[in-house]
Each structure stands twice: as C-alpha cells, then as structure tokens.
Design a protein around this motif. Structure first.
Motif, PDB file in Angstrom:
ATOM      1  N   THR A  37     -30.535  18.407  12.981  1.00  0.00           N
ATOM      2  CA  THR A  37     -30.472  16.892  12.860  1.00  0.00           C
ATOM      3  C   THR A  37     -29.072  16.603  12.681  1.00  0.00           C
ATOM      4  O   THR A  37     -28.613  15.625  13.652  1.00  0.00           O
ATOM      5  CB  THR A  37     -31.240  16.284  11.555  1.00  0.00           C
ATOM      6  OG1 THR A  37     -32.647  16.853  11.774  1.00  0.00           O
ATOM      7  CG2 THR A  37     -31.370  14.858  11.416  1.00  0.00           C
ATOM      8  N   ARG A  38     -28.234  17.116  12.106  1.00  0.00           N
ATOM      9  CA  ARG A  38     -27.024  17.107  11.580  1.00  0.00           C
ATOM     10  C   ARG A  38     -26.112  17.194  12.997  1.00  0.00           C
ATOM     11  O   ARG A  38     -25.316  16.229  13.219  1.00  0.00           O
ATOM     12  CB  ARG A  38     -26.189  17.788  10.482  1.00  0.00           C
ATOM     13  CG  ARG A  38     -24.812  17.634  10.333  1.00  0.00           C
ATOM     14  CD  ARG A  38     -24.516  18.547   9.234  1.00  0.00           C
ATOM     15  NE  ARG A  38     -24.895  19.843   9.694  1.00  0.00           N
ATOM     16  CZ  ARG A  38     -23.919  20.685  10.241  1.00  0.00           C
ATOM     17  NH1 ARG A  38     -22.910  20.214  10.869  1.00  0.00           N
ATOM     18  NH2 ARG A  38     -24.274  21.932  10.462  1.00  0.00           N
ATOM     19  N   ALA A  40     -26.957  17.286  15.940  1.00  0.00           N
ATOM     20  CA  ALA A  40     -27.752  16.764  17.291  1.00  0.00           C
ATOM     21  C   ALA A  40     -27.340  15.238  17.290  1.00  0.00           C
ATOM     22  O   ALA A  40     -27.228  14.440  18.154  1.00  0.00           O
ATOM     23  CB  ALA A  40     -29.039  16.734  17.507  1.00  0.00           C
ATOM     24  N   ALA A  41     -26.995  14.723  15.808  1.00  0.00           N
ATOM     25  CA  ALA A  41     -26.927  13.125  15.788  1.00  0.00           C
ATOM     26  C   ALA A  41     -25.546  12.761  16.444  1.00  0.00           C
ATOM     27  O   ALA A  41     -24.704  13.303  16.714  1.00  0.00           O
ATOM     28  CB  ALA A  41     -26.520  12.970  14.196  1.00  0.00           C
ATOM     29  N   LYS A  43     -25.300  12.889  19.603  1.00  0.00           N
ATOM     30  CA  LYS A  43     -24.919  13.631  20.978  1.00  0.00           C
ATOM     31  C   LYS A  43     -25.786  12.955  22.121  1.00  0.00           C
ATOM     32  O   LYS A  43     -26.389  12.008  21.965  1.00  0.00           O
ATOM     33  CB  LYS A  43     -25.192  15.086  20.786  1.00  0.00           C
ATOM     34  CG  LYS A  43     -24.476  15.741  19.746  1.00  0.00           C
ATOM     35  CD  LYS A  43     -22.985  15.806  19.977  1.00  0.00           C
ATOM     36  CE  LYS A  43     -22.321  16.842  18.950  1.00  0.00           C
ATOM     37  NZ  LYS A  43     -22.474  16.620  17.618  1.00  0.00           N
ATOM     38  N   GLN A  44     -25.766  13.632  23.207  1.00  0.00           N
ATOM     39  CA  GLN A  44     -26.515  13.069  24.440  1.00  0.00           C
ATOM     40  C   GLN A  44     -27.398  14.325  24.896  1.00  0.00           C
ATOM     41  O   GLN A  44     -27.914  14.533  25.793  1.00  0.00           O
ATOM     42  CB  GLN A  44     -25.557  12.938  25.550  1.00  0.00           C
ATOM     43  CG  GLN A  44     -24.751  11.527  25.513  1.00  0.00           C
ATOM     44  CD  GLN A  44     -25.728  10.204  25.141  1.00  0.00           C
ATOM     45  OE1 GLN A  44     -26.339  10.153  26.085  1.00  0.00           O
ATOM     46  NE2 GLN A  44     -25.376   9.508  24.277  1.00  0.00           N
ATOM     47  N   THR A  48     -31.645  15.098  20.890  1.00  0.00           N
ATOM     48  CA  THR A  48     -31.126  13.888  20.330  1.00  0.00           C
ATOM     49  C   THR A  48     -32.068  12.619  20.887  1.00  0.00           C
ATOM     50  O   THR A  48     -32.392  11.629  19.953  1.00  0.00           O
ATOM     51  CB  THR A  48     -29.698  13.800  20.619  1.00  0.00           C
ATOM     52  OG1 THR A  48     -29.108  14.891  20.438  1.00  0.00           O
ATOM     53  CG2 THR A  48     -29.061  12.521  19.848  1.00  0.00           C
ATOM     54  N   LEU A  51     -35.329  12.875  18.990  1.00  0.00           N
ATOM     55  CA  LEU A  51     -34.994  12.649  17.688  1.00  0.00           C
ATOM     56  C   LEU A  51     -35.086  11.135  17.483  1.00  0.00           C
ATOM     57  O   LEU A  51     -35.533  10.419  16.607  1.00  0.00           O
ATOM     58  CB  LEU A  51     -33.780  13.384  17.047  1.00  0.00           C
ATOM     59  CG  LEU A  51     -33.440  13.287  15.649  1.00  0.00           C
ATOM     60  CD1 LEU A  51     -34.538  13.636  14.767  1.00  0.00           C
ATOM     61  CD2 LEU A  51     -32.156  13.908  15.192  1.00  0.00           C
ATOM     62  N   ASP A  52     -33.961  10.675  18.146  1.00  0.00           N
ATOM     63  CA  ASP A  52     -33.835   8.944  17.858  1.00  0.00           C
ATOM     64  C   ASP A  52     -35.068   8.129  18.125  1.00  0.00           C
ATOM     65  O   ASP A  52     -35.457   7.270  17.533  1.00  0.00           O
ATOM     66  CB  ASP A  52     -32.677   8.507  18.902  1.00  0.00           C
ATOM     67  CG  ASP A  52     -31.520   8.889  18.535  1.00  0.00           C
ATOM     68  OD1 ASP A  52     -31.302   9.605  17.406  1.00  0.00           O
ATOM     69  OD2 ASP A  52     -30.510   8.817  19.200  1.00  0.00           O
ATOM     70  N   TYR A 168     -30.372  13.054  27.301  1.00  0.00           N
ATOM     71  CA  TYR A 168     -30.878  12.073  26.269  1.00  0.00           C
ATOM     72  C   TYR A 168     -31.953  11.332  26.781  1.00  0.00           C
ATOM     73  O   TYR A 168     -33.195  11.395  26.139  1.00  0.00           O
ATOM     74  CB  TYR A 168     -29.541  11.110  26.010  1.00  0.00           C
ATOM     75  CG  TYR A 168     -30.073  10.239  24.747  1.00  0.00           C
ATOM     76  CD1 TYR A 168     -29.799  10.757  23.637  1.00  0.00           C
ATOM     77  CD2 TYR A 168     -30.790   9.082  24.817  1.00  0.00           C
ATOM     78  CE1 TYR A 168     -30.008   9.837  22.472  1.00  0.00           C
ATOM     79  CE2 TYR A 168     -30.908   8.355  23.892  1.00  0.00           C
ATOM     80  CZ  TYR A 168     -30.710   8.425  22.553  1.00  0.00           C
ATOM     81  OH  TYR A 168     -30.825   7.851  21.473  1.00  0.00           O
TER      82      TYR A 168
END
Length: 498
Positions: A37-38, A40-41, A43-44, A48, A51-52, A168
């Motif tokens: 998570t850290r 990937a935050a 990023k594209q 990610t 996750l979003d 993404y």
C-alpha cells in the motif's frame, strides 16, 4: 466487504537467454503486506488503480505482495514457486474474503509451469475454497490469456492503450467490476476466443487511426452499446514459442456466457481482418543511419530486434557499429548493456581514454563486441524515475553506467537491461537527446511520445531476441499452420476455443 490484493508481473520471451531470479525482481522492489500500500500510493500502477477504487468503495483491503521485473526470458522456478506460496498463504491468512484482485502481466514464462499466471490464479482459487467468490485480474495488452485463466477468474480486464498509458485505469476498471460483483449488482462471466496467429508488436499502436486503434474503438463501442461490461483485445507477446499462444478477444458480461463468447469473437475477427497491416517497413542499421543523416531533422532509431521491453538482452552492438562506420562525427546517443565495460570505465575514471570491447557479451548468438577507443565523459548510477507509462513514479537504475564518447557518438553503457519509457535514462546521465541528430531506443513503442515536427523514427530489422519478422523465427513448439508463418486466408481457432 473484504478484498485481498497482490501483484506479480513479468513478460517472458522464448527467444531470450535471460533468466529472471529473485535478485532481479529485488532491483525493482519486492514488497509484502502494508508495504504494498505504501509503495503503490500515488503511482499509476494497475494495483494503485484497484487500491484507490476499492478504498473509495469502503472495502477493507488486505495487501499481500507486489513485485515486477523488466521483460526477459523466463522466471526462475524457485522464485516463482516462492511467490505463489506467499500469495496463497496470504489468501489463507486473510480469510474470510469477499473477493480478490490480482495485477498480472499475462505473458510470464517459467521452465516448469507452462501457464504461470494461470498457476497464480489457481492457487488463489484453491485457497478461497468457494468458487463463487469473485477474482478480478488486470493484464497487459500483450498477455497470453489461457483458458484456465478465463475459467477461474470471473473478471479479466486488459490495458486498452499502446503505448501503455492506462495501467491505473485498467486496475480501477477491474476493481470496479469486482465491487459490483461483491454487492450482487452483477454476475460477471469471462469468455475468450483465440486464433493461432501472432502479429508484430511494432505495428500495434492504439494511436490515431492505426489498426489496433480501430479494434480499440470497436471494443469501446460494444461496451457503450451494453453488449458487455468490459471488452479486451490481446494481440499477444509474439515471441512466445508455445502451442496455445495466439491473438485473443475477451469479453466480460453480466451472467451471459453466450453473449460474452459472441463479443469476444467479434473483437478477435477485427484483429484478424487487419493482420496484414500490422507489419511496418524497417531498415538495416547501416541503412537507418544513412537515412537519418540525410533527414533534415532528428531521428529516433528503434533497435527493435534488441528491444529490452520485449525481453531482448539490450547488448546488441549492431547499431553502434553502423554509427561508428557510417556517421562517426554525427551527434548521436545510444544505450547498450555491458556491465563489464561499465565496471572497467569506473576503474579508469572520468576523463580517461581507452580501448573498449562493447556489447555481445550477454548474448553472443548474432554479433561480436565492437572495439572502439573512447573517452570516459561521465560516470553515474543510472538512477531515474519514470515520468509515465505503467511504472509511472517508480524509481529504477541501470546500475553502474558509463558515458563514453567517440567522435560525435555518445555511448551510454549500463549494467542492467530495463524497460525504457522515454528518455529518462539518457537525462539521468546528462544527455539531452534534443541536441542529438540521432538517438536510439530499445523499446517498441514508448519512443512515439518523443515524436513531433522535425522528429522521425526508423525501426531496424535483423537478428536478435525480438525480431520483427515473425515468419523467419525457427519456431519449435507452435502449431502449424499459423499466421504469419503460413499465409492462409482462413483463421485457425486454437483448440481451447475451436
């Protein structure tokens, strides 16, 4: 809702000698648990986007694993098995789950497991136990989609762009369908159709009105008409010497397998009908250099047969030899993988002049090293951050990297192959390609982002780990007849979809 997520991405090439081991993946990062998570935050990445989307939907996300590596030959069995076990154990530890999202490339090769991504999905499915728990998978546009993958994942979504600018979006789309499935709003089913055919990567851009752009437009139109929840097209990584590799149409529908099959077939036929126009003209290295010298503007020479993004080693000296012979005083920039030469340059130091034997050390099947007396202009660590593409925001390195100069030719000698995006690797070592009449790229598509008025590109043909002429490859495992080795007007369905 509780969802586990994982990413394991690698693009294989049967013609490449390179074996990707744990240390190779480690150069690009191996992450577990909350570190996923850290990292990937912001990023594209595909993961990610997923996750979003999941977070915005109020889903409890359980991150398990994330790693990727530059394209190459095949993944070491030991590391593949280790990762599959990590993901499977992570699923077991996370139970109960309402769904799983996996970010995969789709064209991985292993020595033992002949369907690596299918193996990952199977391991997840077995640990879930309940076949009704939905699995969503995002894939690269060049994925080799197998029947086993389609049977075990209710949702599969592929990139729609080449150059790849929608990783993404693809992850977000797959995760969005997963959320709807978990809520009971849809009952997704995936179906594929495949022909025994491969097409050149170089002609597969989704820009403008090019052939694959037309297939993309058809696919988006089918979605807009409500014919499918998601439509994907896979022209496939063509340098995969396996019997079941072929161009693929795929559709995800809401509980209607017959409709999914029909839409997948329509997309597949659209690729087949355009097969003859995917092949673009190309030149030998010497021809390309002469044409570039005569061109009034700047030229990007695409070293297609040695494309690192396609799995080749990146150490072919064919273009370097042509530059030194045909246009030694012309301002030019070229990248080549040669850790031995880079290490020697670091020993000698900046400003030193020496004779170097460059290239053809990792893969000597077609060429021999080029001998050149050059000056060491600069030494650097080759570290840069991608400004776009599927790895946008990620930082990588070419390892010990030396900038050598012979006449007008700047030779950037790195220790590692990597996935070129645009010119970040040149800029990281002090080269502004805008001042070069000729700049070379070992990538089959991203250079197009650098084109503009007064900037042309010329692709090369010839021997290498990623040859353009697919009909000239000595295939060992492919079923005959297949396009383009056999010029048939009738497509040959692969057994899984016959």
């Amino acid at each position: 809702m509780r969802v586990a997520i994982a990413s394991f991405e690698f693009e294989g090439n049967s013609l490449s000698l390179r074996v990707a081991r744990k240390e190779d993946f480690a150069r690009f990062g191996i992450f577990h648990g909350e570190d996923v998570t850290r990292v990937a935050a912001g990023k594209q990445f595909s993961i990610t986007g997923a996750l979003d989307t999941l977070t915005e939907a109020g889903v409890e996300v359980v991150p398990i694993f994330m790693s990727r590596c530059v394209s190459g030959g095949h993944v070491d069995d030991t590391f593949y098995d280790e990762v599959v076990d990590i993901i499977a154990e992570g699923i077991s530890a996370a139970l109960p789950l309402d769904g799983v999202y996996l970010s995969l490339h789709g064209a991985m090769i292993c020595a033992t497991e002949k369907d690596p991504e299918g193996g990952v999905i199977r391991a997840v499915r077995e640990r879930l136990g309940d076949p009704a728990i939905p699995i969503a998978v995002s894939l690269d546009l060049h994925a080799h989609v197998t029947q086993r993958m389609a049977d075990m994942a209710q949702i599969i979504v592929g990139y729609e762009t080449y150059p790849h600018v929608d990783a993404y979006r693809t992850g977000a789309c797959a995760a969005g369908l997963l959320v709807r499935a978990m809520k009971g709003e849809i009952d997704p089913v995936t179906r594929i159709r495949k022909y025994n055919a491969i097409v050149p990567v170089l002609g597969g851009a989704t820009l403008g009105d090019e052939p694959m752009a037309q297939v993309a437009a058809l696919s988006r139109g089918l979605e807009a008409e409500g014919r499918a929840l998601s439509v994907s097209y896979f022209p496939v990584q063509p340098w995969l010497d396996m019997a079941d590799v072929g161009v693929t149409g795929l559709a995800v529908t809401d509980g209607d397998p017959a409709a999914a099959t029909e839409v997948a077939q329509q997309v597949l036929d659209a690729i087949w009908d355009r097969r003859r126009v995917f092949e673009l003209p190309a030149m030998t290295p010497a021809e390309a250099v002469r044409a570039a010298v005569d061109y009034p503007g700047r030229t990007l020479i695409v070293d297609a047969p040695d494309a690192m993004g396609a799995g080749a080693q990146g150490d072919s000296p064919a273009l370097l030899s042509a530059l030194l012979e045909v246009a030694p005083e012309t301002d030019a920039a070229i990248y080549i993988v040669d850790p031995e030469t880079a290490a020697r340059a670091f020993e000698l130091g900046e400003g030193a002049e020496a004779e170097f034997h460059i290239g053809a050390k990792q893969d000597d099947r077609w060429f021999r090293p080029v001998s050149v007396v050059a000056r060491i202009e600069r030494l650097c660590d080759g570290r840069f951050t991608y400004s776009g593409g599927p790895a946008s925001g990620a930082t990588v390195t070419t390892g010990q990297t030396a900038l050598l100069r012979k006449g007008g030719v700047r030779i950037l000698v790195g220790s590692f192959p990597f996935y070129e995006h645009m010119d970040e690797h040149y800029a990281a070592c002090g080269i502004d390609i805008a001042g070069c009449k000729i700049a070379s790229f070992k990538n089959l598509m991203n250079y197009r982002k650098l084109l503009g008025p007064g900037v042309q590109y010329i692709p090369l043909h010839g021997p290498g780990g990623a040859p353009l002429r697919l009909q000239d490859v000595a295939w060992e495992n492919r079923q005959r007849p297949f396009w383009p080795a056999d010029d048939t007007d009738q497509p040959q369905p692969l057994p899984a979809t016959a």
